[in-house]
Design a protein around this motif. Structure first.
Motif, short mmCIF file in Angstrom:
data_model
loop_
_atom_site.label_atom_id
_atom_site.label_comp_id
_atom_site.label_asym_id
_atom_site.label_seq_id
_atom_site.Cartn_x
_atom_site.Cartn_y
_atom_site.Cartn_z
N GLU A 124 65.08 2.24 17.82
CA GLU A 124 66.40 2.11 18.41
C GLU A 124 66.36 2.42 19.91
OE1 GLU A 124 69.11 0.87 16.89
OE2 GLU A 124 67.60 0.49 15.34
N PRO A 125 67.10 1.64 20.71
CA PRO A 125 67.12 1.91 22.15
C PRO A 125 67.70 3.28 22.46
CG PRO A 125 68.78 0.25 21.53
CD PRO A 125 67.93 0.48 20.33
N VAL A 126 67.11 3.92 23.45
CA VAL A 126 67.54 5.25 23.86
C VAL A 126 68.60 5.12 24.95
CG1 VAL A 126 66.81 7.45 24.86
CG2 VAL A 126 65.26 6.18 23.34
N PRO A 127 69.83 5.60 24.71
CA PRO A 127 70.89 5.45 25.73
C PRO A 127 70.48 6.05 27.07
CG PRO A 127 71.78 6.29 23.65
CD PRO A 127 70.29 6.33 23.52
N ASP A 128 70.69 5.27 28.13
CA ASP A 128 70.43 5.72 29.50
C ASP A 128 69.00 6.20 29.71
OD1 ASP A 128 73.01 5.09 30.28
OD2 ASP A 128 73.78 7.08 29.82
N GLY A 129 68.08 5.72 28.87
CA GLY A 129 66.69 6.16 28.97
C GLY A 129 65.97 5.69 30.21
N LEU A 130 66.55 4.70 30.93
CA LEU A 130 65.93 4.22 32.16
C LEU A 130 66.70 4.63 33.41
CD1 LEU A 130 64.84 0.56 31.22
CD2 LEU A 130 63.44 2.64 31.27
N VAL A 131 67.78 5.35 33.23
CA VAL A 131 68.57 5.77 34.39
C VAL A 131 67.72 6.71 35.25
CG1 VAL A 131 70.59 7.05 35.16
CG2 VAL A 131 70.77 5.47 33.24
N GLY A 132 67.56 6.37 36.52
CA GLY A 132 66.74 7.17 37.42
C GLY A 132 65.26 6.86 37.34
N GLU A 133 64.86 5.95 36.44
CA GLU A 133 63.45 5.59 36.29
C GLU A 133 63.01 4.67 37.43
OE1 GLU A 133 60.03 5.64 35.60
OE2 GLU A 133 60.84 6.32 33.66
N ALA A 134 61.93 5.05 38.11
CA ALA A 134 61.44 4.25 39.24
C ALA A 134 60.17 3.48 38.91
CB ALA A 134 61.20 5.16 40.44
N ASP A 135 59.62 3.68 37.73
CA ASP A 135 58.37 3.01 37.35
C ASP A 135 58.69 1.60 36.87
OD1 ASP A 135 56.04 2.08 36.19
OD2 ASP A 135 55.51 3.98 35.27
N GLY A 136 58.44 0.60 37.73
CA GLY A 136 58.76 -0.77 37.38
C GLY A 136 57.99 -1.27 36.17
N THR A 137 56.76 -0.82 36.01
CA THR A 137 55.96 -1.25 34.86
C THR A 137 56.59 -0.78 33.56
OG1 THR A 137 53.93 -1.21 36.17
CG2 THR A 137 53.69 -1.11 33.77
N ARG A 138 57.04 0.46 33.53
CA ARG A 138 57.68 1.00 32.32
C ARG A 138 59.00 0.28 32.04
NH1 ARG A 138 61.03 5.63 30.88
NH2 ARG A 138 60.37 6.44 28.84
N CYS A 139 59.77 0.02 33.09
CA CYS A 139 61.05 -0.69 32.91
C CYS A 139 60.82 -2.10 32.40
CB CYS A 139 61.81 -0.73 34.23
SG CYS A 139 62.38 0.89 34.81
#
Length: 212
Positions: free
Chosen positions: A88-103
């Motif tokens: 299941e997707p994690v809410p707001d799990g990418l907020v503030g994430e700067a790693d483009g590969t992970r995104c």
């Protein structure tokens, strides 16, 4: 190569209540385009060399539009199964994430899950380069999203549009001769396709998802 996709009911334009439907119908696909839509018997007789994909008692409709693309792909994090934290997707799990590969990897997993619900178009806006690239490479149609505004913290969005919308509001486009062959095949319910019942998704004539 010509391919005939046969289904118990073909709905070329569910958003138009006056549009004809085809019981024991078919969609004839050449390359990435639709060549014909109509009764299976007529199309099969006219194109005896076409490969046939018979989807049995299913409903065949245009693919779906996911209106929650921004939240699902830009903000929510879609875990890698190897992480052992579920799917299941994690809410707001990418907020503030700067790693483009992970995104980008998260977006690719999210898009793959959308295909499993019959989604062929997804609404933005997509502000991260890695997410825009993932959407472009997926083959899904990227749609303009709503104007930027406040986003509810913790809101994820819905992967399956049929879980919250009727078919007429969920489909993107229609099955038209000369149009791109983007459509989905669903298990039938009492009032239309079953939410969560996608059996196959076709993008540009390619079978990109098939439920095992």
């Amino acid at each position: 190569m010509l391919t005939l996709h046969r289904a118990a009911l073909v709905l070329p334009d569910p958003a138009d209540p006056t549009a004809p439907s085809h019981a024991d119908g078919a969609v004839l696909v050449r390359g990435e385009l639709i060549e014909a839509v109509g009764p299976y018997a007529e199309l099969a007789a006219a194109h005896p060399a076409a490969r046939v994909r018979d989807w049995g008692d299913a409903l065949l409709t245009p693919g779906l539009r996911n209106p929650d693309g921004h939240r699902l792909l830009e903000r929510a994090y879609h875990p890698d199964p190897r992480e052992g934290v579920g799917e299941e997707p994690v809410p707001d799990g990418l907020v503030g994430e700067a790693d483009g590969t992970r995104c980008g990897a998260s977006a690719r997993r999210g898009l793959q899950r959308m295909l499993g619900f019959g989604v062929t178009a997804v609404a933005g806006p997509f502000e991260r380069v890695s997410v825009r690239t993932a959407v472009a490479r997926s083959g899904l149609t990227a749609l303009p999203g709503p104007a930027s505004g406040p986003v509810d913290a913790g809101a994820v969005g819905v992967l399956d549009p049929l879980a919250v919308l009727p078919l007429a509001a969920a489909v993107h486009g229609r099955l038209a001769v000369g149009g791109r062959a983007d459509f989905a095949v669903f298990a039938p319910g009492a009032d239309g396709p079953l939410a969560g019942g996608c059996r196959a998704t076709v993008l540009g004539g390619r079978l990109v998802f098939r439920r095992r």
